[in-house]
Design an enzyme around this catalytic site. Structure first.
Site, short mmCIF file in Angstrom:
data_model
loop_
_atom_site.label_atom_id
_atom_site.label_comp_id
_atom_site.label_asym_id
_atom_site.label_seq_id
_atom_site.Cartn_x
_atom_site.Cartn_y
_atom_site.Cartn_z
N LYS A 10 84.58 61.85 2.74
CA LYS A 10 83.42 62.60 2.28
C LYS A 10 82.15 61.86 2.66
O LYS A 10 82.03 60.65 2.46
CB LYS A 10 83.45 62.82 0.78
CG LYS A 10 82.22 63.54 0.24
CD LYS A 10 82.38 63.99 -1.19
CE LYS A 10 82.18 62.87 -2.16
NZ LYS A 10 81.94 63.35 -3.55
N SER A 26 80.59 74.61 15.39
CA SER A 26 80.84 73.27 14.85
C SER A 26 79.65 72.70 14.11
O SER A 26 78.63 73.35 13.90
CB SER A 26 81.27 72.29 15.93
OG SER A 26 80.19 72.00 16.79
N TYR A 59 84.48 72.39 12.56
CA TYR A 59 85.03 71.13 13.06
C TYR A 59 83.88 70.21 13.42
O TYR A 59 82.78 70.65 13.76
CB TYR A 59 85.96 71.36 14.26
CG TYR A 59 85.30 72.06 15.42
CD1 TYR A 59 84.75 71.34 16.48
CD2 TYR A 59 85.22 73.45 15.47
CE1 TYR A 59 84.15 71.99 17.55
CE2 TYR A 59 84.61 74.10 16.52
CZ TYR A 59 84.08 73.37 17.56
OH TYR A 59 83.46 74.00 18.61
#
Length: 117
Positions: A10, A26, A59
């Site tokens: 994270k 993305s 992504y």
């Protein structure tokens, strides 16, 4: 017992620096931040927008120093200056759960890692 899904990494409190609607998709993330938490290029990542509540899955791609840029359709989900949380997950076997430690960093307004608390 089946595998279970846990947070792997994270980046907390990152600031969106730009948007690029013309990119194919993305999120571009400062390469040093990706390295700090072990997120790989093209790895699936959730983007949680703290300012507007939007959530999306995309992504990660390596970005420039300090960069957090929503690309393509994802660019509609935020504005420069908004705060986001970037999260990845992994599946663990029951015997792996107790030893698992997610990698977490908090960043300042310039997307630099803050000192550990």
């Amino acid at each position: 017992m089946p595998r279970r899904t846990f947070m792997s990494a994270k980046i907390h409190g990152a600031t969106l620096t730009s948007l690029d609607l013309d990119y194919e998709g993305s999120i571009s993330v400062d390469t040093a931040l990706l390295d700090a938490v072990g997120i790989l290029p093209n790895e699936r990542i959730d983007v949680l927008n703290l300012d507007n509540g939007e959530r999306l899955t995309t992504y990660a791609i390596p970005g420039k120093p300090g960069e957090i840029c929503l690309n393509g359709a994802a660019a509609h989900k935020g504005k420069p200056g908004q705060k986001v949380i970037l999260v990845t997950y992994l599946e663990l076997e029951p015997h792996e759960i107790a030893a698992h430690k997610p990698r977490v960093i908090r960043v300042d307004a310039a997307n630099r890692p803050e000192a550990a608390h």
